[in-house]
Design a protein around this motif. Structure first.
Motif, PDB file in Angstrom:
ATOM      1  N   HIS A  32       0.948  -1.208  -0.015  1.00  0.00           N
ATOM      2  CA  HIS A  32       0.192   0.021  -0.042  1.00  0.00           C
ATOM      3  C   HIS A  32       0.657   1.269   0.077  1.00  0.00           C
TER       4      HIS A  32
ATOM      5  N   ARG B 187       2.593   4.591   0.879  1.00  0.00           N
ATOM      6  CA  ARG B 187       2.871   5.405   2.089  1.00  0.00           C
ATOM      7  C   ARG B 187       3.527   6.539   1.924  1.00  0.00           C
TER       8      ARG B 187
ATOM      9  N   ALA C  24      -0.770   5.854   7.203  1.00  0.00           N
ATOM     10  CA  ALA C  24       0.092   6.536   8.212  1.00  0.00           C
ATOM     11  C   ALA C  24       1.519   6.256   7.870  1.00  0.00           C
ATOM     12  N   GLY C  25       2.434   6.540   8.433  1.00  0.00           N
ATOM     13  CA  GLY C  25       3.662   6.298   8.343  1.00  0.00           C
ATOM     14  C   GLY C  25       4.932   7.024   8.961  1.00  0.00           C
TER      15      GLY C  25
ATOM     16  N   LEU D 110      -2.334   0.381  10.791  1.00  0.00           N
ATOM     17  CA  LEU D 110      -2.245   0.404   9.652  1.00  0.00           C
ATOM     18  C   LEU D 110      -1.177  -0.303   8.943  1.00  0.00           C
TER      19      LEU D 110
ATOM     20  N   CYS E 258       1.946   0.588   9.138  1.00  0.00           N
ATOM     21  CA  CYS E 258       2.857   1.691   8.545  1.00  0.00           C
ATOM     22  C   CYS E 258       4.345   1.421   8.614  1.00  0.00           C
ATOM     23  N   GLY E 259       4.718   0.664   9.843  1.00  0.00           N
ATOM     24  CA  GLY E 259       6.062   0.503  10.183  1.00  0.00           C
ATOM     25  C   GLY E 259       6.780   1.487  10.900  1.00  0.00           C
ATOM     26  N   LEU E 260       5.992   2.486  11.149  1.00  0.00           N
ATOM     27  CA  LEU E 260       6.640   3.633  11.901  1.00  0.00           C
ATOM     28  C   LEU E 260       7.316   3.132  13.231  1.00  0.00           C
TER      29      LEU E 260
ATOM     30  N   PRO F 102       0.882   6.921  14.702  1.00  0.00           N
ATOM     31  CA  PRO F 102      -0.042   7.791  14.515  1.00  0.00           C
ATOM     32  C   PRO F 102      -1.401   7.622  14.721  1.00  0.00           C
ATOM     33  N   VAL F 103      -1.724   6.499  14.705  1.00  0.00           N
ATOM     34  CA  VAL F 103      -3.220   5.980  14.995  1.00  0.00           C
ATOM     35  C   VAL F 103      -3.705   5.564  16.274  1.00  0.00           C
TER      36      VAL F 103
END
Lengths: 395, 57
Positions: free
Chosen positions: A42, A44, A260-261, B10, B12-14, B48-49
């Motif tokens: 997806h 990012r 998000a990221g 999500l 996202c890997g943060l 972030p979430v």
């Protein structure tokens, strides 16, 4: 998949695909692995790409991945002052909003056409070492654990940056060098389809809000916060929701997606190579700390790493010393800018809303042809010497 | 170790790239935490979430 390659590239984003392409073009037997089942998803990413950077990174333009062409960019202060950079004045800073999934696939296609083998849903799990030397990678390919031998690994595994850490390259970030981001694709909004917009100030402490238009009524609307400033999990989403809720142009907004990221906003790392390993793009923490842009830097570093990898294979030298050639190549293109923009970012993180208002109205007044930190400082010296002290350390 | 709310995450890997211990691994749709976790709380705070809660098992 073969059992042995010269070069394995981990991650088929823009940096990885470009590295694989140049390694294969240089004659190295190259494997490109991507852990996700679809290259390019997806997404990012805010999907903005400046034209000058495309040229610098030698990315061939392909209309299929251009969503919208921009006429300019606007930076908007908390008090509503606007500084506009338009194409006539700064063509190279302006560019495109792209379709990242199609962009990534186009670059992977170029890698495949150059001769790289591409395997999707294939994740790297660890580096295999024998007698202190790297001999390959443990991977899981579509559920099957495997070992693949190689001489060189190129880590293009993005913000998560596992390859570098496995190999002993220090890619750790200070909290103030991390942006935590969330973005919606919103439709049914009022948007200027020809301008990207950036909102500075306390709506996004330590970061900013961006609007990157994808079409006449649809845009990527995102927000990043400095990680050292956030208090609680979910803050980026709460700040973005609050900002959208009070924006009359978005009162009928509907969400098409949510992503998000993490975004690194650090000064350039001391080293992005070790024996047999090179890192490129986000994995090497090469994102522009001021703009958050990383696509072109990934392509540029991927190109240089791919070239050096092919040469290393020909010469049989995969040492850290030989890879200094790659270090020199990417640093000569990017290091000075990255460092300067990191300094500017460190300062920007501390500015009050009032100072942003002063600064942005000043930029608007001066309307400079060539926006740069030095030019901003000159203008400050002329119009707001009282503020110059704040920025002294940037000189 | 933090607990992942899979309904919020999500992927996202943060947290993965930010973890000072490299104690988090992102499988495609699930986070794994290893014993190197020192309960510093960074990942939970900067998610972030808000998908991570500190101090599980």
């Amino acid at each position: 998949m073969d059992k042995e390659y010269d070069v394995i590239v981990v991650g088929a984003g823009p940096g990885g695909s470009t590295a694989a392409r140049y390694a294969a073009m240089g004659g190295a037997k190259t494997l490109l692995i991507e852990k996700r089942q679809e290259i390019g998803t997806h997404v990012r990413c805010g999907e903005g790409l400046a034209r000058g950077l495309l040229d610098q990174a030698k990315i061939p333009i392909d209309r299929t991945w251009i969503a919208a062409e921009m006429d300019g960019a606007r930076v908007i202060s908390p008090g509503g002052f606007t500084f506009e950079v338009d194409e006539a004045k700064a063509g190279n800073e302006v560019g495109y909003v792209i379709e990242r999934d199609l962009f990534d696939r186009a670059l992977a296609k170029l890698a495949g056409e150059a001769g790289a083998h591409i395997y999707i849903k294939t994740a790297a799990r660890s580096i295999i070492k024998e007698n202190g030397k790297i001999v390959g990678l443990k991977i899981i390919s579509q559920g099957e654990p495997m070992e693949v031998r190689c001489k060189i690994i190129i880590g293009a595994d993005g913000y998560e940056s596992q390859v570098g850490r496995w190999a002993g390259i220090d890619t750790n970030l200070a909290e103030s060098d991390i942006m935590t981001c969330v973005q919606y694709r919103l439709t049914n909004i009022e948007v200027d389809p020809k301008y990207t917009e950036f909102y500075a100030g306390s709506s996004a402490p330590g970061g900013y809000i961006w609007i990157f238009p994808k079409s006449a009524n649809t845009a990527n609307v995102g927000l990043g916060l400095g990680a050292h400033i956030v208090k609680e999990g979910g803050d980026p989403k709460r700040y973005l929701d609050a900002w959208i809720a009070k924006n009359p142009k978005m009162k009928n907004a509907q969400q098409l997606d949510m992503i998000a990221g993490g975004c690194s906003i650090n000064a350039p790392l001391d080293s992005v190579v070790c024996d047999q390993v090179m890192l490129v793009g986000d994995a090497a923490r090469m994102i522009d700390p001021m703009t958050g842009g990383g696509i072109a830097h990934a392509c540029l570093s991927g190109m240089e790493a791919g070239k050096v990898a092919a040469e290393a294979i020909k010469l049989g030298d995969y040492s850290k010393e030989f890879f200094q050639k790659y270090e020199k190549a990417w640093r000569s293109e990017l290091e000075e800018k990255l460092f300067r923009n990191w300094m500017a970012k460190e300062k920007a993180m501390t500015l009050s809303d009032e100072t942003f208002d002063t600064l942005i109205s000043l930029l608007d007044k001066v309307g400079m042809d060539n926006i740069s930190v030095i030019n901003i400082l000159k203008a400050l010296h002329e119009h707001h010497p009282e503020l110059l002290k704040e920025f002294e350390d940037l000189l | 170790m933090p607990v992942e709310n899979v309904n919020k995450c999500l992927h996202c890997g943060l947290c993965v790239g930010s973890c000072p211990q490299n104690a988090i691994f992102l499988n495609e749709v699930r986070l794994d935490f290893n014993d190197d976790c020192i309960e510093c709380g960074l990942c939970s705070r900067i998610c972030p979430v808000g998908a991570l809660t500190p101090g599980g098992k």
